[in-house]
Design a protein around this motif. Structure first.
Motif, mmCIF file in Angstrom:
data_model
loop_
_atom_site.group_PDB
_atom_site.id
_atom_site.type_symbol
_atom_site.label_atom_id
_atom_site.label_comp_id
_atom_site.label_asym_id
_atom_site.label_seq_id
_atom_site.Cartn_x
_atom_site.Cartn_y
_atom_site.Cartn_z
ATOM 1 N N TYR A 122 49.682 40.663 46.995
ATOM 2 C CA TYR A 122 50.236 39.323 46.787
ATOM 3 C C TYR A 122 51.526 39.126 47.563
ATOM 4 O O TYR A 122 51.793 38.026 48.044
ATOM 5 C CB TYR A 122 50.437 39.044 45.299
ATOM 6 C CG TYR A 122 49.156 38.665 44.622
ATOM 7 C CD1 TYR A 122 48.506 37.482 44.965
ATOM 8 C CD2 TYR A 122 48.574 39.482 43.681
ATOM 9 C CE1 TYR A 122 47.314 37.131 44.362
ATOM 10 C CE2 TYR A 122 47.377 39.140 43.073
ATOM 11 C CZ TYR A 122 46.754 37.958 43.417
ATOM 12 O OH TYR A 122 45.581 37.611 42.826
ATOM 13 N N ALA A 123 52.330 40.172 47.702
ATOM 14 C CA ALA A 123 53.551 40.046 48.496
ATOM 15 C C ALA A 123 53.217 39.730 49.946
ATOM 16 O O ALA A 123 53.824 38.856 50.562
ATOM 17 C CB ALA A 123 54.378 41.325 48.394
ATOM 18 N N LYS A 149 48.116 45.625 43.788
ATOM 19 C CA LYS A 149 48.066 44.174 43.602
ATOM 20 C C LYS A 149 49.386 43.532 44.016
ATOM 21 O O LYS A 149 49.404 42.468 44.637
ATOM 22 C CB LYS A 149 47.785 43.833 42.138
ATOM 23 C CG LYS A 149 46.355 43.839 41.760
ATOM 24 C CD LYS A 149 45.589 42.800 42.497
ATOM 25 C CE LYS A 149 45.038 41.750 41.584
ATOM 26 N NZ LYS A 149 44.075 40.899 42.280
ATOM 27 N N LEU A 150 50.487 44.183 43.668
ATOM 28 C CA LEU A 150 51.806 43.670 44.037
ATOM 29 C C LEU A 150 51.949 43.578 45.547
ATOM 30 O O LEU A 150 52.423 42.565 46.084
ATOM 31 C CB LEU A 150 52.893 44.563 43.438
ATOM 32 C CG LEU A 150 54.326 44.160 43.727
ATOM 33 C CD1 LEU A 150 54.670 42.897 42.966
ATOM 34 C CD2 LEU A 150 55.263 45.287 43.322
#
Length: 149
Positions: A56-57, A52-53
């Protein structure tokens, strides 16, 4: 008579009420520990967080990168960076189908090769490769979206 209590004037709780509250807290902690002890849960949760990180990054970094490093116009960056989400939509669907059809429900057998392929594509894209300008964000998004299938 002097009655001890809290600063707001409420009377002090008796020992039975305190023991009940401590028992409730203890039961909640025991249930949480049982959940955390499920085999593989911490590993899968950490992997899910990292995926997820990364998604989104990339989602927030891609327009900036395309404007400042690739020198695209700001009007063309919007549709091109939205290819990342379109790729995620297709990747999630295809990974779900592949998991059901070929991997007997074992997502890791499908997701791991997709994540490796995604990393290779994004490294090639960041390195300045001029091929597949619109397709690389689409293909690169398919793998990080796969765990959500």
């Amino acid at each position: 008579n002097l009655v001890l209590g809290d600063a707001d004037g409420s009377p002090a709780p008796d020992n039975q009420q305190q023991e009940e509250e401590q028992g409730a807290v203890s039961r909640v902690c025991n249930k949480a520990l049982k959940v955390v002890r499920i085999p593989g849960l911490v590993n899968v949760s950490l992997a899910y967080f990292l995926v997820k990180l990364v998604r989104y990054a990339i989602l927030f970094w891609l327009p900036y990168y395309l404007v400042n490093e690739r020198h695209y116009s700001t009007t063309s960056v919007g549709p091109l960076s939205s290819c990342f989400e379109v790729g995620g939509l297709f990747g999630c669907t295809l990974a779900g189908f592949a998991t059901d059809a070929w991997a007997d429900g074992h997502r890791f057998l499908v997701v791991t090769p997709l994540l490796v392929a995604s990393a290779c594509l994004l490294f090639a894209y960041a390195d300045g490769a001029q091929f597949l300008l619109g397709e690389v964000p689409v293909l690169g998004a398919e793998a990080p979206a796969a765990p959500f299938s």
